[in-house]
Design an enzyme around this catalytic site. Structure first.
Site, mmCIF file in Angstrom:
data_model
loop_
_atom_site.group_PDB
_atom_site.id
_atom_site.type_symbol
_atom_site.label_atom_id
_atom_site.label_comp_id
_atom_site.label_asym_id
_atom_site.label_seq_id
_atom_site.Cartn_x
_atom_site.Cartn_y
_atom_site.Cartn_z
ATOM 1 N N ILE A 83 -33.069 25.627 25.389
ATOM 2 C CA ILE A 83 -33.417 24.543 24.471
ATOM 3 C C ILE A 83 -32.764 24.836 23.120
ATOM 4 O O ILE A 83 -32.928 25.940 22.583
ATOM 5 C CB ILE A 83 -34.941 24.415 24.275
ATOM 6 C CG1 ILE A 83 -35.676 24.355 25.626
ATOM 7 C CG2 ILE A 83 -35.273 23.196 23.409
ATOM 8 C CD1 ILE A 83 -35.388 23.144 26.433
ATOM 9 N N PHE A 84 -32.052 23.860 22.568
ATOM 10 C CA PHE A 84 -31.384 24.041 21.281
ATOM 11 C C PHE A 84 -32.294 23.586 20.147
ATOM 12 O O PHE A 84 -32.796 22.460 20.141
ATOM 13 C CB PHE A 84 -30.089 23.225 21.252
ATOM 14 C CG PHE A 84 -29.277 23.388 19.991
ATOM 15 C CD1 PHE A 84 -28.905 24.640 19.536
ATOM 16 C CD2 PHE A 84 -28.868 22.275 19.268
ATOM 17 C CE1 PHE A 84 -28.145 24.789 18.380
ATOM 18 C CE2 PHE A 84 -28.099 22.402 18.116
ATOM 19 C CZ PHE A 84 -27.741 23.668 17.670
ATOM 20 N N TYR A 99 -32.397 22.990 16.076
ATOM 21 C CA TYR A 99 -31.572 22.854 14.871
ATOM 22 C C TYR A 99 -32.397 22.407 13.672
ATOM 23 O O TYR A 99 -31.903 22.289 12.571
ATOM 24 C CB TYR A 99 -30.428 21.858 15.112
ATOM 25 C CG TYR A 99 -30.888 20.479 15.521
ATOM 26 C CD1 TYR A 99 -31.174 19.512 14.551
ATOM 27 C CD2 TYR A 99 -31.048 20.138 16.852
ATOM 28 C CE1 TYR A 99 -31.603 18.245 14.922
ATOM 29 C CE2 TYR A 99 -31.476 18.884 17.228
ATOM 30 C CZ TYR A 99 -31.758 17.936 16.254
ATOM 31 O OH TYR A 99 -32.190 16.690 16.615
ATOM 32 N N SER A 119 -37.037 21.948 13.018
ATOM 33 C CA SER A 119 -38.293 22.696 13.014
ATOM 34 C C SER A 119 -38.527 23.517 14.275
ATOM 35 O O SER A 119 -39.355 24.444 14.271
ATOM 36 C CB SER A 119 -39.473 21.754 12.783
ATOM 37 O OG SER A 119 -39.516 20.752 13.770
ATOM 38 N N GLU A 158 -41.164 16.939 20.964
ATOM 39 C CA GLU A 158 -39.949 16.263 20.517
ATOM 40 C C GLU A 158 -39.841 14.801 20.931
ATOM 41 O O GLU A 158 -39.072 14.049 20.329
ATOM 42 C CB GLU A 158 -38.716 17.013 21.034
ATOM 43 C CG GLU A 158 -38.535 18.395 20.436
ATOM 44 C CD GLU A 158 -38.343 18.339 18.930
ATOM 45 O OE1 GLU A 158 -37.296 17.873 18.470
ATOM 46 O OE2 GLU A 158 -39.285 18.754 18.210
#
Length: 243
Positions: free
Chosen positions: A72-73, A75, A77, A150
């Site tokens: 999982i990326f 970028y 929080s 998300e």
């Protein structure tokens, strides 16, 4: 000797800087309570995706990934508060996309009257961040938390993208901006972005706190992003002026 069971074996400096998923507010969200609060603020009943719609997205995205580890990326929080359990974290660089404060926040970090800005992953450029590995045997459980973290709203679209780490390339799931999201904003100047961030505050606190934590993570990891640091400095100055 390296302890391969230690998620922070590559970056021990992150051990006390990433919130324990078990204590993350995002892992323990009471969506019914949130619904009541949001409707009390005047938001419509469909302010978020339905549980059924969100789970359909989860299963469709991961249909070919069950039985294997995924990356999982992070970028934004996710870099300090992922809310899912992971077995490894690495610094990563994604080419072809850049971080942009382009998502209007009318709840989490702002209000409809004074919206804040959240980061999205948009086409073009390069983006530095972190990748987290989720073990195959934990994917079913942890993916629920990832999607609730998300994909609660309609801000992002999950995509698997190739990115580089110091230990070689990985394919990681990244949450890119959803082009159909009505809260997606057109590019604006750094100064205008900083002014919006400096004055906004919402359900999760001041917008500038989000920016400060992101910049702190980059400093800790010695990651380069001159624009991010300029944005933070501008937002600080506007905040102190109460613009």
């Amino acid at each position: 000797m390296t302890d391969l069971s230690d998620p922070f074996r590559h970056h021990p400096q992150l051990r006390d800087r990433i919130i324990d998923p078990e204590t993350s507010r995002f892992r323990n969200l009471d969506l019914s309570d949130m619904d009541r609060q949001m409707q009390a603020m005047g938001l419509p009943e469909d302010w978020r995706r339905s549980d059924e719609n969100r789970d359909q997205s989860r299963r469709e995205t991961l249909k070919d990934r069950w039985g294997q580890d995924i990356w999982i990326f992070g970028y934004g929080s996710l870099m300090w508060d992922p809310a899912f359990r992971f077995s490894e974290v690495r610094r990563a660089t994604l080419d072809g996309y850049h971080r942009r404060f382009c998502l209007k926040s009318e709840v989490g970090r702002g209000t409809p009257e004074t919206p804040g800005l959240m980061a999205g992953l948009d086409l073009g450029g390069t983006c530095n961040g972190l990748v987290f590995r989720v073990d195959a045997e934990r994917l079913e459980e942890e993916s629920h938390y990832i999607w609730r973290r998300e994909m609660l709203l309609r801000s992002y679209a999950p995509e698997f993208l190739e990115m580089e780490t110091e230990l070689g390339p990985v394919e990681a799931m990244a949450f890119v901006v959803n082009r159909e999201n009505p809260l997606l904003l057109a590019p604006m100047s750094l100064e205008e972005t900083a002014r919006l961030i400096a004055r906004a505050e919402g359900y999760l606190g001041p917008n500038i706190d989000y920016l400060e934590k992101l910049a702190d993570a980059f400093e800790l990891l010695e990651l380069e992003d001159d624009e991010l640091f300029r944005l933070r400095d501008l937002a600080r100055s506007y905040r102190s002026e109460k613009v």
